[in-house]
Design a protein around this motif. Structure first.
Motif, PDB file in Angstrom:
ATOM      1  N   ARG A  15       0.924  -1.255   0.057  1.00 51.72           N
ATOM      2  CA  ARG A  15      -0.014   0.180  -0.040  1.00 51.72           C
ATOM      3  C   ARG A  15       0.887   1.262   0.174  1.00 51.72           C
ATOM      4  O   ARG A  15       1.832   1.047   0.655  1.00 51.72           O
ATOM      5  CB  ARG A  15      -0.997   0.107   1.267  1.00 51.72           C
ATOM      6  CG  ARG A  15      -2.004  -1.066   1.168  1.00 51.72           C
ATOM      7  CD  ARG A  15      -2.668  -1.122   2.512  1.00 51.72           C
ATOM      8  NE  ARG A  15      -3.713  -2.180   2.448  1.00 51.72           N
ATOM      9  CZ  ARG A  15      -3.643  -3.657   2.851  1.00 51.72           C
ATOM     10  NH1 ARG A  15      -1.916  -3.904   3.329  1.00 51.72           N
ATOM     11  NH2 ARG A  15      -4.383  -4.450   2.742  1.00 51.72           N
ATOM     12  N   VAL A  19      -3.822   4.012  -1.240  1.00 48.82           N
ATOM     13  CA  VAL A  19      -3.802   3.285  -2.423  1.00 48.82           C
ATOM     14  C   VAL A  19      -3.309   1.652  -2.280  1.00 48.82           C
ATOM     15  O   VAL A  19      -1.855   1.706  -1.882  1.00 48.82           O
ATOM     16  CB  VAL A  19      -2.921   3.807  -3.571  1.00 48.82           C
ATOM     17  CG1 VAL A  19      -2.890   2.887  -4.935  1.00 48.82           C
ATOM     18  CG2 VAL A  19      -3.761   5.292  -3.883  1.00 48.82           C
ATOM     19  N   SER A 410      -2.135  11.902  -9.807  1.00 49.27           N
ATOM     20  CA  SER A 410      -0.681  11.012 -10.302  1.00 49.27           C
ATOM     21  C   SER A 410      -0.273  11.332 -11.344  1.00 49.27           C
ATOM     22  O   SER A 410      -1.134  12.318 -12.159  1.00 49.27           O
ATOM     23  CB  SER A 410      -1.385   9.572 -10.458  1.00 49.27           C
ATOM     24  OG  SER A 410      -2.383   9.703 -11.359  1.00 49.27           O
TER      25      SER A 410
END
Length: 514
Positions: A15, A19, A410
Motif C-alpha cells: 500500500r 492506494v 498521479s
C-alpha cells in the motif's frame, strides 16, 4: 530434467497511503525461462519486482528462494541471494568509464582482481553479444550501449534471477532485437529472467510464461503457446476489448496530406542545448495542414529543444520558424498559443501544470483570457468549470472535483490534464511531445484518435514520440532525428521499422532515384 523454481512470491500486498498497489499477488520465477510481467502503466509490475529486489517492503506476503522463506529488506539482500535488477532509468555514474561502473560495489579494486574481472566481463559480452567500449566514459555512450553496461554490471555478479524493467523502451529496433536475442540465450543457460513490459508483441516474441497484472491484481497466468495478442490486451484492459489503432499495425499510405497547404515551415533552424553546443542543427522541415508528421529518435537527440523552439519556450539560435507565413521566432509562448497552437510538453510536472492551481484552471491555462472564458473585467469561472468537466469526463481524469489542486494527482492523471487542455478546441497547429506517456491502453487509443481528429479538422500535427509503433500507427510521414539532425523522412505506406531504426542510430536515408 524439470526446470527448477527459483523464486516464489505469495500473497504480496503493498500500500501507498490509501492506494493498494499490490493486492495479494502470487508470482513465480523458474530457471531457464523468460517470464513476462505484462500490464498497463500503473498495473503494479515494477512495484512487485521492487519488492523482490528489496527497494520496497511488502505489507503482507512472503518470498521463498529455492523453497526457503527469505527476508529481502534491501537490494544488498537481493544481490546476496543472486537476484539482480536492471531498472528502466539507468543507474550509472556518467563520469566513470563503463568498466568502472561495472566494478562499483564489487570491492574489486586491486589491479589483479580488476584484471580478472575485466576478462570475465569481456567473456560475458562476447557470449551474449553485448559488446561495449569498457574504457569509454558512460556519458559519451549512446543509450543502447549504456543499457548494455547496466546488464553487464549485473551479469558480472553471477545472478540466478535477472529482472529487466521495460528494457527496450529507449532502443532502436535493431538494438531491441540484439537485446531480445541475449535474453533468450541467458534463459537457455539457466537464468530465470523477468521481462517487465507493456508491449504485447515483444512478449509474444520472447516469453515462455506470462503473468498479466491489472490494477495490482493478477488478471491472468498463461503459457505463451496458449495466448495471443488479442487475449493479452483483453486481460490488460480488464475485458474492455482491444482498441484497433495500435493493434492494426502501420497505417496505409494516405493522400490527404499532400493536398494541404504548409502550416509550419522550419528553415535552417539551429537550437542551443544550453551547454555551449547545438542540440538542433540546420533543420529544414515542413508540416502541412491536415497532416501528422511523426518525429522519431532515441530520447535526447534534440526533440525537446525542437519542440520548445517552435513554442518559443526557448529561442532558436538561427533560422526561421513560420506558421502560415508568420515568423514565430520573435514571439513569446503566449502569443504562439493565441495563434491557435496547442502544446503537450515532454515534462508534464515541470512544464505542464501549475500544481497549486485547480484542475479547471490548469485545463484552460493559456486560453483563460479568450472570449470563451473571460470578458474584459473577470474570468468566467462557470464556463471554465464546464470546459474542465468535459475534459475530465472525456479523458477519465480521476478526481472528486475540478476545483481540486492539480498537484495532488498521479502522473498519469496530470498527463490527461495536458491532453484535455490541448484538445479543448480545434487547433490550427499542435505540438505533441510523448503525449501518451504514462497512459493506459484505452487512454492512449483515445489520445491517438484525438490527434487524428485534429488532423481531419485541418490542423497540422507534429507528434514527437519514442514509441515507434505509435508513430507508425497515425503518422502520414515520419522524420528521424539523430544528434539534432534530420536523417531522413519516410512516407506512410513504405514504413520499415528497421530502416527507421538505422536512421535513429545515425544512418542517413538514401536519396531515392529520380
Amino acid at each position: 530434467m524439470p526446470a527448477e523454481e527459483l523464486v516464489r512470491m505469495t500473497g504480496i500486498a503493498k500500500r501507498f497511503g490509501d492506494v493498494l498497489a499490490l493486492d495479494h499477488v502470487d508470482f513465480g520465477i523458474t530457471g531457464g525461462k523468460v517470464h513476462a510481467l505484462l500490464g498497463e502503466n500503473g498495473a503494479g509490475k515494477t512495484t512487485l519486482m521492487n519488492v523482490l529486489y528489496g527497494l520496497y517492503r511488502a505489507d503482507e506476503g512472503r518470498v521463498e528462494i529455492k523453497g526457503k522463506e527469505m527476508a529481502i529488506r534491501t537490494p544488498r539482500d537481493a544481490l546476496r541471494h543472486r537476484i539482480a535488477m536492471v531498472h528502466q532509468h539507468f543507474r550509472l555514474v556518467s563520469n566513470f568509464t563503463s568498466f568502472e561502473n561495472i566494478l562499483l560495489g564489487t570491492g574489486r579494486g586491486l589491479k589483479f582482481e580488476a584484471r580478472a574481472q575485466r576478462e570475465k566481463v569481456e567473456s560475458i559480452a562476447r557470449e551474449y553479444g553485448l559488446s561495449v567500449d569498457l574504457d569509454a566514459k558512460v556519458k559519451a555512450l549512446p543509450v543502447g550501449a549504456q543499457q548494455r553496461v547496466e546488464i553487464l554490471k549485473v551479469l558480472a555478479r553471477d545472478p540466478l534471477v535477472l529482472i529487466l524493467d521495460e528494457p527496450t523502451s529507449s532502443l532502436t529496433p535493431q538494438e531491441a532485437d540484439v537485446l531480445l536475442g541475449a535474453i533468450k540465450k541467458l534463459a537457455m543457460n539457466g537464468l530465470g529472467v523477468v521481462f517487465i513490459t507493456h508491449k504485447v508483441r515483444e512478449v509474444m516474441s520472447i516469453a515462455d510464461e506470462i503473468t498479466v497484472l491489472n490494477g495490482g491484481r493478477v488478471a491472468g497466468r498463461l503459457q505463451v503457446s496458449e495466448s495471443g495478442e488479442k487475449r493479452l490486451v483483453e486481460l490488460m484492459m480488464g475485458g474492455r476489448g482491444a482498441p484497433p489503432l495500435l493493434q492494426a499495425g502501420p497505417t496505409p499510405a494516405r493522400t490527404s496530406a499532400a493536398q494541404g497547404e504548409p502550416a509550419l515551415v522550419l528553415t535552417s533552424v539551429s537550437v542551443g542545448s544550453g551547454k555551449g553546443a547545438s542540440a538542433v542543427e540546420e533543420v529544414d522541415l515542413a508540416v502541412r495542414h491536415g497532416e501528422i508528421l511523426g518525429v522519431a529518435g532515441v530520447s535526447g537527440n534534440g526533440q525537446r529543444e525542437l519542440a520548445e523552439a517552435i513554442m518559443c519556450v526557448r529561442r532558436a539560435g538561427s533560422g526561421s520558424i513560420k506558421l502560415d507565413g508568420i515568423e514565430l521566432t520573435r514571439l513569446n509562448t503566449k502569443q504562439v498559443i493565441s495563434m491557435g497552437v496547442g502544446y503537450i510538453p515532454e515534462d508534464r510536472m515541470g512544464d505542464g501544470i501549475l500544481p497549486s492551481m485547480t484542475i479547471a484552471e490548469n485545463i484552460v491555462l493559456g486560453r483563460e483570457h479568450s472570449p470563451s472564458f473571460s470578458d474584459r473585467f473577470a474570468l468566467n469561472r462557470k464556463a471554465m468549470g464546464a470546459a474542465a468537466l468535459r475534459g475530465v469526463e472525456d479523458y477519465n481524469i480521476k478526481t472528486t472535483s475540478v476545483e481540486a489542486h492539480a498537484g495532488v494527482l498521479s502522473g498519469g492523471n496530470v498527463q490527461k490534464i495536458l491532453i484535455a487542455r490541448a484538445f479543448l478546441t480545434q487547433c490550427k497547429f499542435l505540438v505533441a511531445h510523448n503525449p501518451t506517456r504514462g497512459l493506459d491502453i484505452a487512454a492512449t487509443d483515445h489520445v491517438l484518435r484525438s490527434l487524428v481528429k485534429q488532423k481531419e479538422g485541418g490542423a497540422g500535427v507534429l507528434l514527437i514520440s519514442e514509441d515507434l509503433d505509435e508513430l507508425m500507427a497515425v503518422s502520414d510521414r515520419i522524420c528521424v532525428l539523430f544528434k539534432g539532425q534530420v536523417m531522413g523522412v519516410v512516407e506512410a505506406g513504405s514504413y520499415d521499422k528497421y530502416e527507421i531504426g538505422a536512421m535513429m542510430a545515425g544512418k542517413k536515408k538514401e536519396a531515392s532515384a529520380s
